[in-house]
Design a protein around this motif. Structure first.
Motif, short mmCIF file in Angstrom:
data_model
loop_
_atom_site.label_atom_id
_atom_site.label_comp_id
_atom_site.label_asym_id
_atom_site.label_seq_id
_atom_site.Cartn_x
_atom_site.Cartn_y
_atom_site.Cartn_z
N GLU A 151 0.52 -0.98 0.01
CA GLU A 151 -0.50 -0.15 0.49
C GLU A 151 0.98 1.35 0.01
O GLU A 151 0.55 2.41 -0.11
CB GLU A 151 -0.41 0.18 0.90
N CYS A 152 1.92 1.27 -0.13
CA CYS A 152 3.10 2.44 0.71
C CYS A 152 3.09 2.61 -1.16
O CYS A 152 2.76 2.75 -2.15
CB CYS A 152 4.06 1.59 0.67
N LYS A 156 8.74 1.42 -3.20
CA LYS A 156 8.52 1.56 -1.86
C LYS A 156 9.48 1.90 -0.16
O LYS A 156 10.50 0.94 -0.61
CB LYS A 156 7.33 0.05 -1.12
N PHE A 157 9.38 1.97 1.06
CA PHE A 157 10.05 2.16 1.68
C PHE A 157 10.55 0.97 2.35
O PHE A 157 9.35 -0.13 2.09
CB PHE A 157 9.32 3.27 2.49
N PRO A 159 0.13 8.39 5.77
CA PRO A 159 -0.73 8.35 5.64
C PRO A 159 -1.98 7.54 5.05
O PRO A 159 -3.04 7.61 4.73
CB PRO A 159 -0.58 9.49 4.43
N VAL A 160 -1.60 6.20 4.59
CA VAL A 160 -2.47 5.37 3.54
C VAL A 160 -2.04 3.81 4.97
O VAL A 160 -3.22 2.63 4.42
CB VAL A 160 -1.73 4.92 2.37
N GLY A 161 -1.61 4.24 5.64
CA GLY A 161 -1.12 3.04 6.72
C GLY A 161 -0.56 1.48 6.63
O GLY A 161 -0.91 0.58 7.26
#
Length: 56
Positions: A8-9, A30-31, A49-51
């Motif tokens: 989801e990152c 992504k991180f 912000p997106v969990g």
């Protein structure tokens, strides 16, 4: 258990900036969180912000 960052990152960098132990770095698309450095404080999850960061 250390936190991990899901797919989801959105690569915004909020989690990296929020990590007090510098356990987060930019990976491929992504991180990522270095489990050896993660202190499980949850700051990354609070900043995202997106969990995307969650405990395994």
């Amino acid at each position: 258990m250390a936190y991990v960052i899901s797919d989801e990152c959105i690569s915004c960098g909020a989690c990296e900036a929020g990590c007090p132990v510098n356990a987060i770095s930019q990976g491929d698309g992504k991180f990522v969180i270095d489990a050896d450095l993660c202190t499980e404080c949850g700051a990354c999850a609070d900043a995202c912000p997106v969990g995307a960061p969650a405990q395994e």
